[in-house]
Motif scaffolding. Structure first.
Motif, mmCIF file in Angstrom:
data_model
loop_
_atom_site.group_PDB
_atom_site.id
_atom_site.type_symbol
_atom_site.label_atom_id
_atom_site.label_comp_id
_atom_site.label_asym_id
_atom_site.label_seq_id
_atom_site.Cartn_x
_atom_site.Cartn_y
_atom_site.Cartn_z
ATOM 1 N N ILE A 280 -23.452 42.872 47.455
ATOM 2 C CA ILE A 280 -24.400 41.795 47.139
ATOM 3 C C ILE A 280 -23.640 40.507 46.826
ATOM 4 O O ILE A 280 -24.020 39.417 47.237
ATOM 5 C CB ILE A 280 -25.298 42.195 45.940
ATOM 6 C CG1 ILE A 280 -26.155 43.398 46.347
ATOM 7 C CG2 ILE A 280 -26.175 41.030 45.489
ATOM 8 C CD1 ILE A 280 -27.021 43.960 45.250
ATOM 9 N N SER A 281 -22.496 40.658 46.157
ATOM 10 C CA SER A 281 -21.745 39.469 45.746
ATOM 11 C C SER A 281 -21.284 38.639 46.954
ATOM 12 O O SER A 281 -21.146 37.424 46.863
ATOM 13 C CB SER A 281 -20.546 39.859 44.880
ATOM 14 O OG SER A 281 -19.537 40.421 45.683
ATOM 15 N N ILE A 282 -21.083 39.307 48.091
ATOM 16 C CA ILE A 282 -20.625 38.564 49.284
ATOM 17 C C ILE A 282 -21.670 37.536 49.690
ATOM 18 O O ILE A 282 -21.369 36.364 49.941
ATOM 19 C CB ILE A 282 -20.357 39.533 50.463
ATOM 20 C CG1 ILE A 282 -19.224 40.490 50.080
ATOM 21 C CG2 ILE A 282 -20.022 38.767 51.734
ATOM 22 C CD1 ILE A 282 -18.978 41.611 51.071
ATOM 23 N N ASP A 283 -22.941 37.953 49.727
ATOM 24 C CA ASP A 283 -24.008 37.016 50.101
ATOM 25 C C ASP A 283 -24.192 35.924 49.056
ATOM 26 O O ASP A 283 -24.478 34.773 49.383
ATOM 27 C CB ASP A 283 -25.330 37.773 50.301
ATOM 28 C CG ASP A 283 -25.289 38.629 51.558
ATOM 29 O OD1 ASP A 283 -24.745 38.153 52.567
ATOM 30 O OD2 ASP A 283 -25.773 39.775 51.516
ATOM 31 N N VAL A 284 -24.026 36.299 47.811
ATOM 32 C CA VAL A 284 -24.197 35.295 46.753
ATOM 33 C C VAL A 284 -23.105 34.229 46.867
ATOM 34 O O VAL A 284 -23.366 33.031 46.731
ATOM 35 C CB VAL A 284 -24.162 35.954 45.355
ATOM 36 C CG1 VAL A 284 -24.395 34.918 44.273
ATOM 37 C CG2 VAL A 284 -25.207 37.048 45.266
ATOM 38 N N LYS A 285 -21.883 34.688 47.175
ATOM 39 C CA LYS A 285 -20.791 33.706 47.334
ATOM 40 C C LYS A 285 -21.083 32.772 48.499
ATOM 41 O O LYS A 285 -20.852 31.569 48.411
ATOM 42 C CB LYS A 285 -19.456 34.441 47.577
ATOM 43 C CG LYS A 285 -18.831 34.955 46.304
ATOM 44 C CD LYS A 285 -17.532 35.690 46.617
ATOM 45 C CE LYS A 285 -17.126 36.527 45.419
ATOM 46 N NZ LYS A 285 -16.299 37.681 45.780
#
Ligand code: GDP
Length: 491
Positions: free
Chosen positions: A456-461
């Motif tokens: 999920i963190s990849i998309d948030v970044k």
């Protein structure tokens, strides 16, 4: 990035070229004060105080001027800046520019002053873009909106959204990096936060359509079957023989675009006659495809039919194609309508019949004619039909109805531009916002599916990166050059 970057010294005329009261020449860069020292009758200028004297070329007096000196970082560009206010004649201004250039400055490129202001962090990218918007604003409303962005309204909003997303990311990363000490955030929390961020982005994007209309003007497509007079109308509105007019059906094969300079910018699109069917040739087929695209991209459609012939199925099919668009119905060739036909129109007997058949129509009221009869009448050749009370009866030859059409277009255009708009955005900014929204939607979906927070963190970044692109925190040289190329010299 250093607060003050090292650049050479640039100059340009900041006022429009022409005869005016005052002309302004700007110099920006390390050598600004040295250059002035060589060409000005006074020395040792006091910063922040205006000075009055003469610009000199050697011992020749060029013009009596006012000098405004600014010391870095307290200037528009963040560098040393000298503004020379001289008399506004074309040649006076050019002579002074010439002297400045010969004494060590280089001619500025488009938008270079504002680019330096951005690079020196005097403003962020969305504010720099607002400068261009403000200068090029075609209406007073748009100028006001651009001024809001210049003052940082859009930047502030983006920073706010960014900060919220950043907080979420921090919590996710902390959970991943220190699993013993920090609990990973609840999925419900992530869902709420992503939904909130998407909602905020949608608020900014809500003004996108109006922004584009105010910036580019409204796009108007002229549609109708071949030979109803689309090219003639296009030419009449433009007052030039731009599109080729012939009496052979289907001659306008390209989509022609021209911009009208009315109170609001209006882009007219003349489309090939929209027609389906086997006899349609290849070239024309492409034109038709374009027409459909033109209708899609148009803000307003002018639907044309031949009023002396009445409507037939082809007209109705086209009308159906534009049913979701704001549309003005125009009965052209009014000069060919017979007295009898005119009387029929005035009686308005067929008015409701056509209304019923038109997919744009409102509900039929108090009509004694049966639907079968109505259909027959509408499809009957040589019967003129009034489609709606707003229909305009026009002749591109006698110009009857032309003023009515123009004021109708203006009225609609003006309403478009007044649509409520909290945030003005340009295409580049909208693009970044849409991509940011897409990344957030992916993160939202993933959260609903309880996927690994690492993923999920990849998309948030990536959502954060798109927001940074708007303000210019992350930006490539290409994008930067493209933005400032749209400025004028001297800004
Ligand atoms: P398009 O195929 O829809 O673009 O139609 P054109 O503009 O090429 O016009 C087709 C034919 O209709 C030409 O011969 C025009 O001169 C003629 N025409 C266009 N407008 C009018 C009008 O208002 N009255 C009359 N009598 N003829 C018109």
């Amino acid at each position: 990035m250093n607060i003050i970057q090292e650049f050479d010294t640039i100059t340009a005329i900041a006022t429009p070229i022409g005869t005016g009261g005052v002309g302004v020449i700007r110099i920006s860069g390390d050598k600004s004060f040295d250059i002035l020292d060589r060409i000005y009758s006074k020395h040792n200028l006091e910063i922040g105080k205006i000075s009055h004297g003469w610009i000199l070329d050697g011992d020749k007096k060029i013009d009596e001027v006012i000098i405004l000196p600014f010391k870095n970082p307290n200037s528009y560009t963040g560098e040393d800046v000298i503004e020379i206010h001289c008399h506004g004649g074309v040649n006076v201004v050019r002579n002074i520019l010439d002297v400045v250039l010969r004494n060590g400055a280089r001619m500025a490129e488009r938008g270079e002053f504002t680019k330096r202001a951005f690079l020196n962090k005097k403003m962020d990218l969305s504010q720099a873009e607002a400068v261009a918007d403000l200068i090029h604003a075609k209406t007073r409303d748009f100028a006001k909106q651009s001024a809001k962005n210049l003052s940082g309204v859009l930047s502030e909003k983006i920073k706010e959204i960014r900060e919220d997303i950043f907080q979420v990311l921090s919590k996710i990363v902390a959970g991943i990096d220190f699993p013993e000490d920090v609990k990973e955030p609840e999925y419900d929390y992530l869902i709420t936060e992503f939904e909130k961020a998407i909602e905020e982005i949608d608020k900014v994007l809500a003004g996108a359509n109006s922004s584009n209309i105010m910036r580019q003007g409204i796009k108007i497509a002229i549609v109708g079957k071949p030979n109803v007079g689309k090219s003639s109308l296009f030419n009449t509105l433009l007052n030039v023989e731009r599109a080729i007019v012939t009496d052979i059906a289907g001659t306008t094969r390209d989509v022609l675009k021209e911009t009208l300079d009315w109170d609001i910018a209006i882009t007219l699109i003349d489309t090939a006659g929209i027609r389906d069917g086997e006899e349609v040739g290849k070239v024309e087929e492409i034109g038709i495809e374009y027409s459909k695209q033109s209708v899609d991209e148009a803000d307003l459609v002018l639907f044309l039919y031949d009023a002396s012939q009445g409507l037939n199925e082809d007209d109705m099919a086209i009308l159906d194609l534009v049913k979701d668009k704001k549309c003005i119905v125009i009965g052209n060739k009014a000069d060919l309508i017979s007295e009898e036909q005119r009387a029929g129109r005035q009686e308005g007997r067929l008015f409701n019949a056509a209304k019923q058949l038109s997919s744009q129509a409102a509900k039929l009221d108090n009509d004694e004619i049966s639907q079968k009869q109505q259909t027959d009448m509408v499809l009957l050749p040589n019967r003129p039909i009034v489609l709606s009370p707003d229909e305009i009866l026009l002749s591109t030859i006698t110009k009857q109805g032309l003023d009515e059409l123009k004021s109708k277009i203006k009225e609609i255009a003006y309403n478009f531009s007044l649509e409520d708009m909290e945030f003005v955005t340009n295409n580049r900014q909208q693009d970044c916002l849409i991509k940011c929204r897409e990344s957030l939607s992916l993160a939202l979906e993933a959260s609903k599916n309880y996927e690994l927070q690492d993923l999920i963190s990849i998309d948030v970044k990536s959502a954060l990166l798109y927001l940074d692109e708007i303000t210019g925190e992350v930006i490539t040289d290409d994008i930067l050059n493209n933005i400032f190329d749209h400025f004028c010299i001297g800004k």
